[in-house]
Write a protein that holds these residues in place. Structure first.
Motif, PDB file in Angstrom:
ATOM      1  N   LEU A 137      -6.033  -0.774   8.796  1.00 14.93           N
ATOM      2  CA  LEU A 137      -5.340  -0.694   7.507  1.00 14.93           C
ATOM      3  C   LEU A 137      -3.848  -0.928   7.663  1.00 14.93           C
ATOM      4  O   LEU A 137      -3.231  -1.614   6.847  1.00 14.93           O
ATOM      5  N   TYR A 146      -1.119   4.312  -4.707  1.00 16.27           N
ATOM      6  CA  TYR A 146      -2.365   5.072  -4.664  1.00 16.27           C
ATOM      7  C   TYR A 146      -2.324   6.232  -5.661  1.00 16.27           C
ATOM      8  O   TYR A 146      -3.313   6.513  -6.335  1.00 16.27           O
ATOM      9  N   VAL A 191      -1.014  -1.420   4.757  1.00 22.61           N
ATOM     10  CA  VAL A 191      -1.067  -0.086   4.164  1.00 22.61           C
ATOM     11  C   VAL A 191      -0.081   0.814   4.892  1.00 22.61           C
ATOM     12  O   VAL A 191       0.054   0.743   6.117  1.00 22.61           O
ATOM     13  N   SER A 235      -0.330  -4.561  -1.004  1.00 21.96           N
ATOM     14  CA  SER A 235       0.267  -3.702   0.014  1.00 21.96           C
ATOM     15  C   SER A 235       0.257  -2.291  -0.541  1.00 21.96           C
ATOM     16  O   SER A 235       1.073  -1.943  -1.388  1.00 21.96           O
ATOM     17  N   TYR A 236      -0.718  -1.509  -0.127  1.00 17.86           N
ATOM     18  CA  TYR A 236      -0.861  -0.165  -0.668  1.00 17.86           C
ATOM     19  C   TYR A 236       0.217   0.769  -0.129  1.00 17.86           C
ATOM     20  O   TYR A 236       0.474   0.811   1.061  1.00 17.86           O
ATOM     21  N   THR A 237       0.808   1.489  -1.037  1.00 17.45           N
ATOM     22  CA  THR A 237       1.735   2.548  -0.672  1.00 17.45           C
ATOM     23  C   THR A 237       1.206   3.836  -1.284  1.00 17.45           C
ATOM     24  O   THR A 237       0.313   3.812  -2.127  1.00 17.45           O
ATOM     25  N   ALA A 243      -2.764   5.510   5.414  1.00 22.49           N
ATOM     26  CA  ALA A 243      -3.877   5.183   6.317  1.00 22.49           C
ATOM     27  C   ALA A 243      -4.334   6.427   7.070  1.00 22.49           C
ATOM     28  O   ALA A 243      -5.534   6.654   7.246  1.00 22.49           O
TER      29      ALA A 243
END
Length: 132
Positions: free
Chosen positions: A92, A51, A97, A45-47, A102
């Motif tokens: 995304l 990043y 994301v 789960s990209y935050t 995104a």
């Protein structure tokens, strides 16, 4: 149960055939290509924080993969660059994301979409055997 209204039934059937006649091909094309380039971010789960902590080479690899995906999607579905960027952002977000991240990647997608050519078809790629 009431009387069967033949006029309403005929009108509905005629409208259906008119819609199918004029828009059937577009509806079928949309239906067949709605999810043709699926992708997944497995267990991530990209935050923005994640990043920011990534190494430069990992960031570049991620952005290059997103750019490649955008170019393939644009030419596969014949979309505009703006539509492709919105598709990427929505996809995304569905994968987990953060919205702001995104949205920030939309520009990368749009730039790649505007500057890159269509990827070669599978049968035109070097090293691939042509079927007999």
């Amino acid at each position: 149960m009431g009387n069967l209204d033949f006029g309403k039934l005929t009108t509905i059937v005629l409208l259906f055939f008119i819609v199918v006649f004029f828009f059937g091909g577009e509806i079928q094309y949309w239906y067949e290509h709605q999810n043709d380039l699926k992708f997944e971010l497995k267990n991530i789960s990209y935050t923005e924080e994640h990043y920011a902590k990534m190494e430069a080479k990992d960031k570049n690899a991620l952005l290059e993969e997103l750019a490649s995906l955008c170019v393939r999607k644009r030419y596969a579905d014949n979309l505009s660059c703006d539509d492709t960027a919105y598709w990427l952002a929505n996809s995304l977000e569905e994968e987990g994301v953060e919205s702001n991240l995104a949205i920030s990647w939309m520009q990368t997608c749009k730039d790649a979409c505007e500057t890159r050519k269509a990827p070669p078809k599978l049968e035109d790629r070097p090293g691939k055997r042509k079927s007999l």
